[in-house]
Design a protein around this motif. Structure first.
Motif, mmCIF file in Angstrom:
data_model
loop_
_atom_site.group_PDB
_atom_site.id
_atom_site.type_symbol
_atom_site.label_atom_id
_atom_site.label_comp_id
_atom_site.label_asym_id
_atom_site.label_seq_id
_atom_site.Cartn_x
_atom_site.Cartn_y
_atom_site.Cartn_z
ATOM 1 N N MET A 1 0.820 -1.224 0.000
ATOM 2 C CA MET A 1 0.000 0.000 0.000
ATOM 3 C C MET A 1 0.843 1.260 0.000
ATOM 4 S SD MET A 1 -1.432 -0.341 3.840
ATOM 5 C CE MET A 1 -1.880 1.372 3.952
ATOM 6 N N GLY A 2 2.152 1.101 0.002
ATOM 7 C CA GLY A 2 3.002 2.265 -0.156
ATOM 8 C C GLY A 2 3.850 2.616 1.056
ATOM 9 N N TRP A 12 8.601 -14.913 12.350
ATOM 10 C CA TRP A 12 7.890 -15.986 13.052
ATOM 11 C C TRP A 12 8.759 -16.402 14.226
ATOM 12 C CZ3 TRP A 12 3.100 -17.995 12.104
ATOM 13 C CH2 TRP A 12 2.751 -19.122 12.838
ATOM 14 N N HIS A 40 4.072 8.211 7.077
ATOM 15 C CA HIS A 40 2.689 7.793 6.848
ATOM 16 C C HIS A 40 2.109 7.113 8.089
ATOM 17 C CE1 HIS A 40 3.431 8.841 2.812
ATOM 18 N NE2 HIS A 40 4.168 7.791 2.515
ATOM 19 N N LEU A 41 0.788 7.052 8.116
ATOM 20 C CA LEU A 41 0.068 6.395 9.205
ATOM 21 C C LEU A 41 0.438 6.956 10.569
ATOM 22 C CD1 LEU A 41 0.031 2.667 8.039
ATOM 23 C CD2 LEU A 41 -1.904 4.224 8.172
ATOM 24 N N ILE A 42 0.567 8.274 10.638
ATOM 25 C CA ILE A 42 0.787 8.896 11.947
ATOM 26 C C ILE A 42 -0.275 9.967 12.158
ATOM 27 C CG2 ILE A 42 3.242 8.504 12.443
ATOM 28 C CD1 ILE A 42 3.780 11.129 10.922
ATOM 29 N N LYS A 43 -0.740 10.075 13.396
ATOM 30 C CA LYS A 43 -1.700 11.130 13.737
ATOM 31 C C LYS A 43 -1.017 12.072 14.711
ATOM 32 C CE LYS A 43 -6.123 9.760 14.608
ATOM 33 N NZ LYS A 43 -7.078 8.817 15.207
ATOM 34 N N PRO B 193 6.900 2.963 -3.994
ATOM 35 C CA PRO B 193 6.110 3.027 -2.770
ATOM 36 C C PRO B 193 5.401 4.380 -2.557
ATOM 37 C CG PRO B 193 8.207 1.972 -2.325
ATOM 38 C CD PRO B 193 8.235 2.400 -3.763
ATOM 39 N N ARG B 196 2.515 4.769 -4.814
ATOM 40 C CA ARG B 196 1.451 3.854 -4.411
ATOM 41 C C ARG B 196 0.703 4.412 -3.211
ATOM 42 N NH1 ARG B 196 4.160 -0.863 -4.886
ATOM 43 N NH2 ARG B 196 4.799 -0.959 -2.722
ATOM 44 N N TRP B 197 1.456 4.995 -2.293
ATOM 45 C CA TRP B 197 0.817 5.607 -1.127
ATOM 46 C C TRP B 197 -0.145 6.708 -1.582
ATOM 47 C CZ3 TRP B 197 0.275 4.436 3.855
ATOM 48 C CH2 TRP B 197 -0.302 5.407 4.663
ATOM 49 N N PHE B 200 -3.388 5.210 -3.157
ATOM 50 C CA PHE B 200 -4.375 4.724 -2.184
ATOM 51 C C PHE B 200 -4.937 5.868 -1.334
ATOM 52 C CE2 PHE B 200 -2.335 0.425 -2.717
ATOM 53 C CZ PHE B 200 -3.446 -0.156 -3.291
ATOM 54 N N ASP B 240 -10.173 10.815 9.822
ATOM 55 C CA ASP B 240 -8.747 11.104 9.675
ATOM 56 C C ASP B 240 -8.165 10.072 8.689
ATOM 57 O OD1 ASP B 240 -6.184 12.303 11.513
ATOM 58 O OD2 ASP B 240 -5.834 10.419 10.429
ATOM 59 N N THR B 242 -5.470 8.535 8.440
ATOM 60 C CA THR B 242 -4.795 7.393 9.058
ATOM 61 C C THR B 242 -5.807 6.357 9.539
ATOM 62 O OG1 THR B 242 -2.921 8.747 9.718
ATOM 63 C CG2 THR B 242 -3.252 6.704 10.937
ATOM 64 N N PHE B 278 -7.603 -3.694 -2.940
ATOM 65 C CA PHE B 278 -6.926 -4.327 -1.799
ATOM 66 C C PHE B 278 -7.193 -5.835 -1.756
ATOM 67 C CE2 PHE B 278 -6.371 -0.600 1.434
ATOM 68 C CZ PHE B 278 -5.207 -0.235 0.776
ATOM 69 N N PHE B 315 11.296 -20.366 7.447
ATOM 70 C CA PHE B 315 11.115 -19.764 8.769
ATOM 71 C C PHE B 315 10.005 -20.415 9.592
ATOM 72 C CE2 PHE B 315 7.855 -17.530 6.419
ATOM 73 C CZ PHE B 315 6.867 -17.267 7.364
#
Lengths: 49, 317
Positions: A1-2, A12, A40-43, B193, B196-197, B200, B240, B242, B278, B315
């Motif tokens: 998703m980037g 594992w 990204h993905l931070i608030k 990347p 792509r971000w 989306f 938001d 996020t 997705f 693994f």
């Protein structure tokens, strides 16, 4: 998703593998530190209503 | 397609009259054109309400989850694969189900039809053979169904039900040769990347967090969804970016190796988000890594709930 390569890690590890856990945690911390702060993905508090 | 309707009504009536099923699940006319409502019928007299055409695109398996009675249900290719998934995941037993299988020729993308008539109000849509006629105030237009198939139907490789007790018609031909099912997924994979971000982020920026995609999906049957939990609160309830992104990618991951690409999520989205980007990436991975397509076989366990000592990944061994 980037999300940039290196920021997200998968592994594992059994609950019996304490040493492996430590190793992986160290390695993840090191690699992610090298990438710098996440973009990204931070608030941020100010943006949270 | 219309002839299926007559057979479905007749069979539902008989099954209810004979007491073979306690309830019959199918579709009936909706209140607006190109929308068919799921309906649960427990009285043979009401079997008249049932119908089948190219607008029956919601997934009926939603109404089967954890039922304890005997259920008659219509199922085309993708819906039947969701029934298999439901049985595999212990949400219903095969013995409880009487499946009236429908060889499916795909569903019409109602949004594409609206665009084709320049968003004018449609008051009636009639199907005749391979075409359909759209009527509104002051206009009548005729289209070919193949030009208006839902995106998931256009690349479908499982038109016929995989399990059924009877078929309402002759099985339809499946596409021959290789179908490029994941062409647009490959395009997104090829992006850098950051690009792509951005892709989306733009795609999900319109999301209202109404959760219609989740509610329409038969895979989403957790007693309490992670987005509705408040102790702990896994994800913020705001719009938001996020929070929205977290909701969408977690929802997709919960469908990994389970999604049959029925398209219900995209169909019900009020703002037209293509969230199948997705789930289809995950479907592609499941196929590439595990040769797995969800819901084809009652005997086969899904890749994410099996362990094999000879797993090719070192693994996990």
């Amino acid at each position: 998703m980037g999300i940039e390569p290196g920021r997200l890690h998968f592994s594992w590890i059994s609950s019996a593998e304490a040493t492996k856990f430590v190793e992986v945690a160290r390695e993840v911390a090191e690699v992610v530190k090298g990438l710098g702060p996440a973009g990204h993905l931070i608030k941020r508090r100010a943006e949270v209503a | 397609m219309g002839e299926y309707g007559e057979k479905i009504r007749a069979r539902a009536r008989e099954l209810l009259q004979e007491g073979r099923v306690d309830v019959f699940i199918g579709y009936r006319e909706g209140s607006v054109p190109m929308m068919r409502q799921p309906v649960l019928i427990d009285d043979a007299l009401r079997a008249e309400e049932l119908c089948w055409d190219s607008h029956c695109a919601l997934n009926l398996c939603n109404y089967v989850t954890k039922r304890t009675d005997r259920v008659g249900i219509v199922a085309n290719g993708c819906n039947s694969r969701n029934l298999v998934t439901h049985i595999t995941e212990n949400q219903i037993t095969r013995e409880q189900l009487y499946i009236v299988g429908i060889p499916c020729r795909g569903m019409i993308d109602h949004r594409a039809v609206l665009r084709a008539v320049k968003q004018r109000e449609i008051v009636g849509v009639e199907e005749e053979g391979e075409g359909f006629t759209v009527r509104g105030r002051g206009f009548v237009e005729r289209f070919q169904k193949k030009d208006f198939l839902q995106n998931n139907c256009a690349t479908c490789t499982h038109h016929n039900p995989v399990i059924y007790d009877e078929l309402v018609g002759e099985a339809v031909g499946e596409p021959e040769g290789v179908v490029d099912v994941f062409g647009d997924v490959a395009k997104v994979e090829a992006m850098e990347p950051e690009k792509r971000w951005g892709f989306f982020s733009r795609m999900f920026s319109r999301c209202l967090r109404c959760y219609a995609c989740r509610n329409a999906c038969p895979l989403c049957y957790c007693p309490t969804c992670f987005v509705d939990e408040s102790r702990p609160q896994w994800v913020g309830k705001s719009t938001d970016p996020t929070d929205t992104m977290t909701f969408h990618f977690l929802r997709a991951y919960h469908c990994a190796g389970r999604c049959t690409d029925c398209g219900a999520c995209e169909r019900v989205c009020p703002v037209g988000i293509k969230m199948r980007q997705f789930t289809r990436k995950l479907n592609k991975d499941a196929l590439r890594l595990f040769s797995w397509e969800a819901g084809l076989d009652l005997e086969e366990r899904p890749p994410l709930d099996v362990y094999r000592p000879d797993d090719y990944n070192e693994f996990i061994r």
